[in-house]
Write an enzyme that holds these catalytic residues in place. Sequence first.
Site: not given
Length: 356
Positions: A142, A191, A223, A247, A251
């Site tokens: 980001y 990852k 994942d 992020d 959620d």
Amino acid sequence: MNYKIALIPGDGIGPEVVAETVKVLNKINEKYSHQFEYKKVLAGGCAIDETGSCLPQETIDICKASDAVLLGAVGGWKWDTLPGDQRPERALLGLRKELGLFANLRPAILFDELADACPLKPEIVQGGLDIVVVRELTGGIYFGEKGFKETDLGPAAYDVEQYAEEEVRRIALVAFDMAMKRNKKVTSVDKANVLESSRLWRRVVAEVSKDYPKVTLDNLYIDNATMQMVKNPKQFDVIVTSNIFGDILSDEASMITGSIGMLPSASLAKGNFGMYEPVHGSAPDIAGQNKSNPMAAVLSAAMMLRYTFGLSDEADAIEAAVKKVLAGGYRTPDIYTEGMKAIGTAEAGDLIANAI
Ligand code: NAD
């Protein structure tokens, strides 16, 4: 003790939920003989209306001079047509940057009383859930280099995921310290099978873990982590991860606990300083109607007492009071189910304060 709290009520339901939170904090003041000193400041849409800026310098100065910041929410329909860089929500990015808030803590707690709101099968969440997602907040893709370039396939855009060892170390320390106060398990999500930045992340987290022999460290690929979150969420205690993975994962973790009106959060800087806010936004659809649930904001204040002020008994008292109100069958509209006692925002605040 004397504690300075900067209050940013903001827009929409922000001022309503902050007002109820102050009611609850005042009760803590009274019962435990503390002195919470509040300074109300502007940010978001109301700040644009009054000063032309969503984050006035005075707000930044007062926040910096305080021990902690309590924020309601910012934004609303009125300012939706402003260009992106002038919108109220920009105030949040500005506050994170100005206050050096690099760690975002999002607990996902499933209260037994609200188990019906969880979309997972009852046997998966039996006995409740208590997870904290620790998300790196100021680095990664980001904030990395971004731009456009010509490629063999024509015009392209790119965003760079980059982490310095120090950025990983400081967020890992937050996660391990937190695990020591909880169930002593950290799951680091990355990852590393594909990304170089994730391999560095994994190596640094492992180094930090050596200083915490009592804490178990697990590594999961993002994942797999998103699958495990719905398959067996009870395996998690503290999850630590990068900005973008956090992020998404925070959620997902919040969704399995039901209502957005129940979810607190904290953003921490170096030392004990932090900004505390409910996860929800300004909910313009219900603002001013005594319909909002103040519990997310109240639980954010409990996090402030625990993490910035070190007042764990007082934080426990607030959380116990919220549970007591739920156990009494009282429900704001967002968590109401048949047979329960319907209450509004102000009544919820009164009931929680009285339960302390
Ligand atoms: P939202 O969280 O404000 O609302 C989503 C839905 O949840 C709405 O139906 C709302 O009524 C409900 N809801 C939210 N909080 C509730 C509460 N405490 N009690 C009961 N119901 C609640 O998200 P949105 O509608 O996407 O955004 C509205 C505005 O808030 C936008 O301007 C957005 O940019 C802003 N926003 C601000 C923050 C923040 O200040 N941290 C976060 C998210 C969104």
